[in-house]
Design a protein around this motif. Structure first.
Motif, PDB file in Angstrom:
ATOM      1  N   LEU B  15      -1.748   5.610   4.380  1.00 33.32           N
ATOM      2  CA  LEU B  15      -1.092   4.617   5.241  1.00 33.32           C
ATOM      3  C   LEU B  15      -0.609   3.473   4.363  1.00 33.32           C
ATOM      4  O   LEU B  15      -1.402   2.793   3.717  1.00 33.32           O
ATOM      5  N   TYR B  16       0.706   3.313   4.309  1.00 31.47           N
ATOM      6  CA  TYR B  16       1.295   2.209   3.548  1.00 31.47           C
ATOM      7  C   TYR B  16       1.891   1.211   4.521  1.00 31.47           C
ATOM      8  O   TYR B  16       2.315   1.580   5.614  1.00 31.47           O
ATOM      9  N   GLN B  25      -0.255  -0.203  -0.561  1.00 31.98           N
ATOM     10  CA  GLN B  25      -0.871   1.118  -0.457  1.00 31.98           C
ATOM     11  C   GLN B  25      -2.296   0.968   0.025  1.00 31.98           C
ATOM     12  O   GLN B  25      -3.250   1.136  -0.716  1.00 31.98           O
ATOM     13  N   ALA B  26      -2.423   0.648   1.331  1.00 30.32           N
ATOM     14  CA  ALA B  26      -3.728   0.271   1.871  1.00 30.32           C
ATOM     15  C   ALA B  26      -4.672   1.457   1.951  1.00 30.32           C
ATOM     16  O   ALA B  26      -5.846   1.348   1.620  1.00 30.32           O
ATOM     17  N   GLY B  47      -9.847  -6.488   1.393  1.00 32.65           N
ATOM     18  CA  GLY B  47      -8.600  -6.087   0.761  1.00 32.65           C
ATOM     19  C   GLY B  47      -8.642  -4.726   0.110  1.00 32.65           C
ATOM     20  O   GLY B  47      -7.727  -4.365  -0.610  1.00 32.65           O
ATOM     21  N   CYS B  48      -9.693  -3.925   0.346  1.00 37.20           N
ATOM     22  CA  CYS B  48      -9.733  -2.603  -0.280  1.00 37.20           C
ATOM     23  C   CYS B  48      -9.091  -1.573   0.623  1.00 37.20           C
ATOM     24  O   CYS B  48      -8.930  -0.429   0.246  1.00 37.20           O
ATOM     25  N   GLY B  49      -8.715  -1.965   1.837  1.00 37.13           N
ATOM     26  CA  GLY B  49      -8.039  -1.033   2.739  1.00 37.13           C
ATOM     27  C   GLY B  49      -8.949  -0.396   3.756  1.00 37.13           C
ATOM     28  O   GLY B  49      -8.540   0.516   4.466  1.00 37.13           O
ATOM     29  N   LYS B  50     -10.199  -0.907   3.877  1.00 32.57           N
ATOM     30  CA  LYS B  50     -11.121  -0.217   4.788  1.00 32.57           C
ATOM     31  C   LYS B  50     -10.763  -0.416   6.257  1.00 32.57           C
ATOM     32  O   LYS B  50     -10.903   0.507   7.060  1.00 32.57           O
ATOM     33  N   SER B  51     -10.264  -1.616   6.599  1.00 32.26           N
ATOM     34  CA  SER B  51      -9.846  -1.811   7.988  1.00 32.26           C
ATOM     35  C   SER B  51      -8.598  -1.002   8.299  1.00 32.26           C
ATOM     36  O   SER B  51      -8.428  -0.497   9.411  1.00 32.26           O
ATOM     37  N   LEU B 279      -2.869  -4.296  -3.876  1.00 29.18           N
ATOM     38  CA  LEU B 279      -2.510  -2.966  -3.382  1.00 29.18           C
ATOM     39  C   LEU B 279      -1.014  -2.707  -3.489  1.00 29.18           C
ATOM     40  O   LEU B 279      -0.528  -1.649  -3.114  1.00 29.18           O
ATOM     41  N   ILE B 280      -0.288  -3.704  -3.973  1.00 34.66           N
ATOM     42  CA  ILE B 280       1.153  -3.507  -4.153  1.00 34.66           C
ATOM     43  C   ILE B 280       1.441  -3.036  -5.578  1.00 34.66           C
ATOM     44  O   ILE B 280       2.241  -2.139  -5.784  1.00 34.66           O
ATOM     45  N   ASN B 281       0.755  -3.646  -6.557  1.00 34.15           N
ATOM     46  CA  ASN B 281       0.958  -3.238  -7.950  1.00 34.15           C
ATOM     47  C   ASN B 281      -0.312  -2.587  -8.466  1.00 34.15           C
ATOM     48  O   ASN B 281      -1.121  -3.232  -9.120  1.00 34.15           O
ATOM     49  N   LEU B 282      -0.489  -1.335  -8.139  1.00 37.84           N
ATOM     50  CA  LEU B 282      -1.732  -0.697  -8.555  1.00 37.84           C
ATOM     51  C   LEU B 282      -1.621  -0.235  -9.995  1.00 37.84           C
ATOM     52  O   LEU B 282      -0.556   0.230 -10.430  1.00 37.84           O
TER      53      LEU B 282
END
Lengths: 340, 319, 448
Positions: B15-16, B25-26, B47-51, B279-282
């Motif tokens: 899911l982006y 890139q959540a 901010g790690c994308g868990k939600s 999460l934008i510039n991984l």
């Protein structure tokens, strides 16, 4: 544990240590009004609290939300006026200070807030945020102010300083924001620091870093710190004494180790039970917790305020008479009839 | 575990979110499985994308959602191809419900809690109001809210009670899976412990499964059967709770575990230096490499998921 | 600086902002142009001057560019003069040094339907004792020469073709215009198109005597904006009204918003009776008839635009927005950065001006921009109601004059539409920019 040897060191000098802040029978009541006028009772947020803080001592006030710990803290910060009782700082009674005296007091007390993002004005740069207390504190020389900002930022490890000065709070991570808050609290070189849940809004990996930073500052500057929290697990790293607060009263006051290893008040025991440690076994057992919720501060129960939830209640005593403080072991005070 | 007992299998879930700076890139290729009547904890920092993972599972997509792909098998059936209407009727709240973050503050202040909790039952089960109310009463008993609270308004309830009400709301349609997003993060210690007692009881008595999304390692152990650690949009470790809390594998998990302050015990807690990547510039390769004390040359490549003893870890150290 | 740059870049992402900015920049350019080229005193003179200022202009003339839309082109007014060389003049000295001849000619293409309202020649002559003498003739496209007049020229002399009785007699008609523009061959009294020539032969009888002439044709159309009943060029109020409208709108919006905000902030911060007082004043003010008070002030006291501006600001301070600002201030009053400021001892005024109000600037800017048009319209409405500033040329004044003269009933739409369209464009420009600013500064409206 670092805190232990350090605590012992200081213990030996205990009697010679100077008292920084002394609170005596403090009451903070808020009047409830009906339809904007007419008396409808009081919220007894702080109801007879007494304690001293010594020089370079860290104490923790532990309690749940609504127990009055915020009101206690704000009264110490001179944001609220006590209804009754005295706050004495450096041998001066706060209620007797005039405007100038109050300014002097405020410059000696630093304040670290809970929510770092909310605590920083979103439209100010870091430099401006840190400059504000200096301007208010009457430091007229811009050069001097900038110097002190640099010093404070270096102390909280916001380095290189110039990378941060012109940033706005939303450009910083939570940990960096909290460092700015701490730098602001430290910038007037206070003697006393009031830290209100300084890490509860931060990520687990940052919490310890911030607590260590506070601890280092405390040692370096001989600060006295009042650490207000609901989380017992962070307390043991950072405080000498714990005061457990329940419904406007301090129910247990003792050294950290005493409280953690040998809690006396049934409420303290419940708090310790409620605090989890990472252990997969936790998932298999239910926790024994006191029923109900903390009482309303408008009409607290008679006698001991914890008695309606207490499993060890002594009928005819706990529900009638307010418990005085007992000292079942040296330096360990508890307001509970079990120890009379 | 037998295949029959499998409740949920997530494969390559992506899911982006589109932003002006580029795609966030959540959730970036998440795989994990969950069996019936088990609870998996998704651990991660803010901010790690868990939600976003929770939103992706329930297809609660904000309007800037971009790429959304992968497979979600619920009891063996892929629910990704379902149309929005089918998803709404058969999956969301009917099979999987959710207690969103800060749910206790999200209750409508001018509607009685009983009516709010009954609403999903009326919508999804097609019951009438009286039936809904009796269902609500039943759910209130399960979560430990006094029945006469039905006619109260949210502001008349304490935070803990409101959180229980929010859980009852997720429970009222008898789903098989509840996603809990930080269910206790703003609550006091005793209230937290009480809520976890409630969740444990629900799991035991009703056989419900949970996905618990949290950053709080200590309290997560109250419910966890399995643990999935999320870092920068990816799951870096999946393990059963016993072995995880005893000895986590991934360096990030180890560091995270070491940062937990403990009441008893003498180890000094540690912290992780640096910050998680945007999460934008991984970064290329292992996303934790920059902060990792055990990094070596190989970490410049994206690590494979390595499976050892039924545990999965996305780290070259275990290859 | 980067914040400003970012804001501008954000702004340019919205087409409405670009459109709004272009309109506002145009209005600003017009304002600057008007103020630079026409000094205030000159503007007032041109607006209030009287017949000697406006003599060159026809009455009720629509703008010249209306011809674009007409299939039958209407005569366009013009004026030429020898003093600036637009009409050629040749002075020939004769053998007698006292006497010289002056030949003034002007030829022009007349390709319009119908005849002009009037032709006029204004002579000016310098001499000591002896009058100069001129004879005027008119050469039509088909080569006929019509003798118009022979006369002695005083220091100044106005000659109006259609009102000259000698000419009427000579042409045997009262309708001189018809006669000199008519095609004699035509049975239908059609006018003759082509090149006409005005020839003025003058003679001076003193050594340094001069004759200068100005030839004015009053057509049906005039200039870029047309004229009104008093022959005033409407371009003046349209140009000069722009800075006035912008100044009134901006000052009123700025004054109102800032003062409202400061008062709301102070009320919220001090609370208690201060807040109560402000709230009650606001409620009373909300039911007071705003326009009626302005009309009273205008009728009984003064109609100066600056006084009106003051009264407008005064009455708008305690407006409904004090309530909405208050509700936001009540929230930010509780924020922890303000608690921190109190804890380090910031004074009340410092908290109000450095902490409460800056937080609101993002909300203030779009509100301010959106509020400008309503004040521009208010100023115009006052003028339409006859309460406009008596001295200044403004858009509202033009509408007022047109209205008083029944312009719409008589089909003189240009008179009303020109200022009205400018008002609309102004409103539109500010509204477009305001919408975009609102999106940028109000995160809830921001699309991601």
């Amino acid at each position: 544990m670092v805190a232990v040897p350090q605590a012992k060191d200081i213990e030996n000098k205990e009697n010679t240590r100077k008292t920084v802040l002394s609170i005596d029978d403090l009451h903070v009541w808020f009047e409830l009004k009906r339809f904007g006028f007419g008396h409808a009772g009081y919220v007894k947020a702080v109801d007879g609290v007494t304690f001293d803080i010594h020089e370079s001592e860290t104490i923790a006030v532990v309690g749940e939300s609504g127990c009055g710990k915020s009101s206690l803290m704000k009264t110490i910060l001179a944001l609220y006026k006590p209804t009754k009782g005295k706050i004495v700082f450096d041998n001066k009674d706060l209620s007797e200070l005039d405007n100038k005296g109050l300014h002097w007091y405020r410059s000696h007390v630093g304040y670290v807030q809970q929510d770092p993002y909310g605590a920083l004005a979103p439209f100010m740069t870091v430099q401006r945020i840190l400059e504000e207390p200096l301007i208010v504190g009457g430091i007229k020389d811009k050069e001097n102010r900038i110097q002190r900002i640099h010093k404070a930022m270096e102390e909280v490890k916001l380095t290189p300083v110039n990378d941060f000065l012109q940033k706005f709070p939303h450009m910083l991570s939570g940990g960096q924001q909290q460092r700015v808050v701490i730098a602001r609290a430290m910038i007037m070189e206070p003697k006393l620091l009031v830290a209100d849940e300084p890490v509860s809004m931060l990520d687990a990996s940052v919490r310890v870093e911030i607590l260590k930073l506070l601890s280092n500052l405390q040692e370096k500057h001989n600060l006295s710190v009042i650490y207000i929290t609901h989380d017992l697990s962070t307390v043991s790293y950072f405080s000498e004494r714990i005061f457990v607060m329940y419904a406007g009263n301090l129910v247990e006051k003792a050294k950290v180790r005493q409280v953690v290893d040998n809690p006396l008040h049934p409420y303290t025991m419940a708090l310790l039970t409620g605090t989890s440690e990472p252990d997969a076994k936790n998932a298999e057992t239910f926790k024994e917790l006191p029923p109900g919720e903390p009482p309303s501060l408008v009409n607290p129960p008679t006698g001991c305020r914890f008695h309606p939830r207490c499993s060890k209640v002594i009928k005819g005593l706990c529900d009638v008479k307010f418990p005085p403080e007992f000292e079942p072991e040296p330096g360990h005070l508890v307001a509970c009839w079990l120890y009379q | 575990m037998t295949q029959n007992n499998r409740l949920l299998r997530i494969e390559e879930l992506v899911l982006y979110f589109n932003t002006r700076q580029g795609p966030v890139q959540a959730v970036d290729g998440v795989d994990f499985v969950l069996d019936h009547n088990r609870a998996v904890v998704v651990l991660g920092e803010s901010g790690c994308g868990k939600s976003s993972l929770a939103k992706a599972i329930l297809r609660l997509l904000p309007r800037n959602a971009g790429t959304y792909s992968g497979h979600i098998y619920l009891e063996g059936r892929d629910i990704m191809p379902l149309t929005e209407e089918e998803f709404r009727q058969n999956i969301r709240w009917a099979s999987i419900s959710m207690v969103p973050q800060a749910a206790m503050n999200a209750l409508n202040p001018v509607i009685r809690v009983g009516d709010q909790v009954g609403e999903p039952a009326i919508v999804h089960l097609g019951v009438d109001k009286t039936e809904a109310i009796s269902l609500v009463k039943k759910m209130f008993r399960h979560v430990g809210v006094p029945e006469d609270f039905i006619s109260r308004y949210p502001f008349e309830l304490s935070g803990g009670m409101r959180q229980r009400v929010a859980i009852a709301m997720a429970l009222v349609t008898s789903p098989i899976l509840i996603i809990l997003d930080e269910p206790t993060s703003a609550l006091d210690v005793l209230t937290q412990a009480n809520i976890f007692n409630v969740l444990k009881r629900l799991k035991k008595e009703l056989g419900i499964s949970f996905i618990l999304i949290t950053h709080d390692i200590a309290t997560s152990s109250e419910l966890a059967d399995d643990v999935a650690v999320m870092y920068a949009g990816q799951i870096v470790e999946v393990s059963d709770a016993y072995r995880f809390f005893d000895k986590p594998l991934h360096p990030y998990s180890q560091k995270l575990m070491a940062s937990v302050p403990r009441l008893h015990g003498d180890t000094e807690p540690d912290f992780i230096t640096g910050q998680p990547p945007s999460l934008i510039n991984l970064p290329k390769g292992c996303r934790f490499a920059d902060r990792c004390p055990a990094r070596f040359e190989k970490c410049a490549e994206d690590p494979l998921v390595i499976e050892t003893d039924d545990r999965k870890v996305k780290c070259w150290l275990y290859s | 600086m980067t914040a400003l740059k970012n804001s501008i870049r954000d702004l340019l992402r919205y087409p409405s902002a670009i459109l709004g900015s272009v309109i506002l920049l145009f209005l600003l350019a017009v304002s600057v142009y008007a103020l630079v080229t026409i000094p205030y005193s000159e503007a007032v003179r041109l607006w209030r001057g009287g017949e000697e200022v406006w003599y060159q202009n026809p009455k009720y003339a629509a703008p010249a560019w209306f011809n674009i839309f007409y299939s039958k082109k209407k005569p366009v007014s013009f004026s030429v003069r020898t003093t600036d060389g637009s009409m050629s003049k040749a002075t020939t000295p004769s053998s007698d040094p006292e006497i010289s001849t002056v030949d003034i000619t002007y030829s022009f293409d007349y390709a319009y339907e119908g005849v002009p309202q009037e032709l006029m020649i204004y002579f000016t002559s310098q001499f000591k004792d002896k009058f100069s003498f001129v004879s005027v003739s008119w050469i039509t496209p088909d080569g006929r020469t019509i003798r118009i007049a022979d006369m002695a020229v005083d220091h100044s002399l106005t000659f109006r073709f259609s009102q000259d009785q000698k000419l009427q007699k000579r042409l045997k008609t009262e309708d001189v215009m018809q006669a000199i523009f008519m095609d004699p061959e035509s049975s239908t009294q059609a006018d003759l198109k082509g090149q006409y020539q005005l020839v003025i032969n003058g003679t001076t009888f003193e050594k340094d005597a001069t004759i200068d002439a100005e030839f004015v044709l009053h057509g049906e159309l005039f200039g870029a904006a047309g004229t009104d009943k008093y022959r005033r060029d409407l371009l003046l109020p349209l140009l000069y009204g722009t800075p006035i409208a912008l100044a009134f709108g901006l000052l009123a919006a700025l004054g109102t918003s800032l003062l409202t905000m400061v008062i709301a902030a102070a009320g919220t911060w001090y609370g208690g009776w201060v807040d109560e007082l402000i709230q009650r004043i606001t409620e009373v003010n909300l039911v007071l008839p705003f326009l009626a008070i302005l009309i009273m002030v205008g009728t009984f006291y003064s109609r100066s635009i600056w006084l009106m501006l003051g009264v407008t600001i005064l009455l708008s301070i305690f407006s409904g927005s004090i309530k909405s600002y208050r509700s936001i201030f009540i929230q930010s009053k509780e924020s922890s950065y303000i608690e921190a400021a109190r804890a380090y001892g910031a004074s009340s005024s410092r908290i109000i001006f450095s902490y409460l109000i800056p937080r609101m600037i993002p909300l203030l800017i779009p509100a301010l921009v959106s509020a400008v048009p309503s004040f521009v319209f208010l100023e115009a409405s006052l003028a339409v109601l006859g309460l406009g500033d008596p001295v200044l040329p403004t858009w509202g004044k033009v509408i007022n004059d047109a209205f008083a003269d029944g312009a719409l009933y008589q089909g003189r739409y240009y008179w009303v539409l020109e200022p009205a369209i400018l008002l609309m464009i102004t409103g539109f420009g500010f509204a477009m920019l305001g919408f975009a600013l609102d999106r940028i500064f109000n995160p809830r409206l921001r699309d991601i």
